[in-house]
Write an enzyme that holds these catalytic residues in place. Structure first.
Site, PDB file in Angstrom:
ATOM      1  N   ASP A  21       0.861  -1.176   0.000  1.00  0.00           N
ATOM      2  CA  ASP A  21       0.000   0.000   0.000  1.00  0.00           C
ATOM      3  C   ASP A  21       0.897   1.225   0.000  1.00  0.00           C
ATOM      4  OD1 ASP A  21      -1.676   2.118   0.563  1.00  0.00           O
ATOM      5  OD2 ASP A  21      -2.348   1.344   2.504  1.00  0.00           O
ATOM      6  N   ASN A  23      -0.285   4.280  -0.694  1.00  0.00           N
ATOM      7  CA  ASN A  23      -1.133   5.452  -0.444  1.00  0.00           C
ATOM      8  C   ASN A  23      -0.919   6.544  -1.486  1.00  0.00           C
ATOM      9  OD1 ASN A  23      -2.780   4.748   1.714  1.00  0.00           O
ATOM     10  ND2 ASN A  23      -1.148   5.116   3.181  1.00  0.00           N
ATOM     11  N   ASN A  77      -8.584   0.407  -3.386  1.00  0.00           N
ATOM     12  CA  ASN A  77      -9.116   0.966  -2.152  1.00  0.00           C
ATOM     13  C   ASN A  77     -10.480   1.547  -2.469  1.00  0.00           C
ATOM     14  OD1 ASN A  77      -9.360   3.652  -0.320  1.00  0.00           O
ATOM     15  ND2 ASN A  77      -8.334   2.012   0.793  1.00  0.00           N
ATOM     16  N   PHE A  82     -14.220   7.687  -1.910  1.00  0.00           N
ATOM     17  CA  PHE A  82     -12.946   7.461  -2.575  1.00  0.00           C
ATOM     18  C   PHE A  82     -12.869   6.051  -3.137  1.00  0.00           C
ATOM     19  CE2 PHE A  82      -8.561   6.055  -2.745  1.00  0.00           C
ATOM     20  CZ  PHE A  82      -7.957   7.093  -3.430  1.00  0.00           C
TER      21      PHE A  82
END
Length: 145
Positions: A21, A23, A77, A82
């Site tokens: 991940d 981000n 995600n 989102f």
């Protein structure tokens, strides 16, 4: 960390697999740094950073290959509102992907009442990436420490 990864790969001719991940969405400075080897000084992600940090980032990143084959609309995600790609599998040194687990589409999720993660069979807010990778033999033996 980037410099240490480069050093180990260069000195030992090791293949590299870096996943997780990050981000960071696909058009972020982080992805440019990892896959293009540099970030343009005018990248919008650099606006609020100190000039020293911008200079360091602009100097040189990695030239990793993103192994996962994302399609338009894919996401790793999904937390309403989102939904985007934040997770990656990067490689270098001859590593190749022979297959991938297909990501669920937004349409399929919506049709099954999924409005975000975690939900049902997805205990995390991220979808796991699964790829079968072919790793070349090492040209130098691994020394035990």
């Amino acid at each position: 960390m980037v410099e240490r990864i480069r050093q180990v790969v260069r000195e030992h001719d090791y293949p590299l697999i870096l996943g997780g991940d990050f981000n960071s969405v696909p058009d972020s400075a982080v992805l440019s740094f990892l896959t293009d080897g540099s970030v343009p000084n005018n990248h919008s992600d650099l606006r609020d950073m100190s000039s020293e940090l911008v200079e360091m980032i602009s100097r040189g990143g990695m030239k990793l290959q993103n192994m996962y084959q994302y399609e338009e609309g894919d996401m790793t995600n999904y937390t309403e509102p989102f939904a985007d790609v934040l997770d990656y599998i990067f490689v270098m040194g001859g590593v190749r992907a022979s297959s991938f687990l297909k990501l669920p589409s937004r349409k399929a999720l919506a049709e099954n009442g999924v409005k975000g993660f975690p939900h049902g069979p997805w205990p995390s807010d991220h979808i796991a990436l699964v790829a079968e990778l072919e790793i070349p033999f090492l040209s130098k033996p691994v020394e035990e420490s």
